[in-house]
Design an enzyme around this catalytic site. Structure first.
Site, PDB file in Angstrom:
ATOM      1  CG  ASP A 228      44.077  33.991  37.419  1.00 41.71           C
ATOM      2  OD1 ASP A 228      44.289  35.087  36.871  1.00 41.71           O
ATOM      3  OD2 ASP A 228      42.981  33.411  37.384  1.00 41.71           O
TER       4      ASP A 228
ATOM      5  CG  ASP B  21      39.329  38.386  37.780  1.00 37.05           C
ATOM      6  OD1 ASP B  21      38.465  38.928  38.478  1.00 37.05           O
ATOM      7  OD2 ASP B  21      40.297  38.996  37.288  1.00 37.05           O
TER       8      ASP B  21
ATOM      9  CG  ASP C 178      40.401  30.502  36.387  1.00 36.28           C
ATOM     10  OD1 ASP C 178      41.335  31.333  36.368  1.00 36.28           O
ATOM     11  OD2 ASP C 178      39.299  30.721  35.878  1.00 36.28           O
TER      12      ASP C 178
END
Length: 215
Positions: A8, A10, A168
């Site tokens: 991922d 961001d 995250d």
């Protein structure tokens, strides 16, 4: 066992919170709407820019006309300001060096708009070879839909079960599970360790270099 890693963007590879918060608040101020805090913005990230705009707008303005208008304005502002404060998290560069040395293939899959995802990766990660970089092109295909993740698997020529998916948020973990990839969560991003574990993360990284332990 593993031949590649999909990241991922961001909250996983980069801390982009400052630029994203500034962009949405620029749009909100323009229309005399209440601005949002960095913490609020942090909780809104993960489902794409359009979803962020919806959550940031006052409830009485959460209609298609305002959403579409502010979405386009947000993209325009962010497009020109997406790499001002955005930077790699500590030790990400060391992790990418190590993965490259071990000949693992690297990819990025983000719910950030495709054009912006590619722009950020090109600006910040030019030193490393990310063979595939995919952002959001169609709302219907955003994570946790596994379609793009599986397309990345095909482009890398690596079976899904031999790919680690690092993110995250619960969205990343669910995407990995749906795609039959190895779901790994990181604690330095925009969600809690508890959320990642409850979503089904097989491994939690306290530091980027912890990923080396499971290779």
């Amino acid at each position: 066992m593993f031949k590649g890693v999909i990241f991922d963007l961001d909250g996983t590879l980069v801390n982009s919170l400052g630029d994203i918060t500034n962009a949405i608040n620029t749009v909100l101020k323009k229309h005399n709407f209440p601005t949002i805090s960095v913490q609020e913005c942090k909780s809104f990230i993960g489902h794409g820019v359009r979803d962020l705009v919806v959550k940031a707008l006052p409830k009485e303005n959460q209609n298609e006309e305002w959403i579409n208008r502010c979405f386009e304005e947000m993209l325009a502002v962010y497009r020109d300001n997406c790499t001002i404060k955005t930077a790699m998290y500590p030790d990400i560069s060391n992790l990418l060096d190590e993965l490259t040395a071990r000949n693992l293939k690297l990819a990025v899959f983000s719910n950030k708009a495709d054009e912006l995802t590619k722009k950020v990766v090109k600006a910040i990660f030019s030193k490393w070879n990310f063979e595939v970089v995919e952002g959001l092109k169609l709302e219907a295909l955003k994570k946790p839909n596994p379609t793009v993740a599986l397309e990345i698997s095909e482009k890398l020529a690596i079976p899904a079960e031999q790919l680690i998916f690092v993110g995250d948020t619960d969205v990343d973990i669910i995407t990995a599970k749906k795609a039959n990839m190895h779901p790994v969560g990181v604690v330095w991003g925009y969600r809690t360790k508890e959320e990642l574990i409850s979503s089904g993360a097989k491994f939690i990284l306290e530091n980027p270099l912890d990923l080396i332990k499971i290779l």
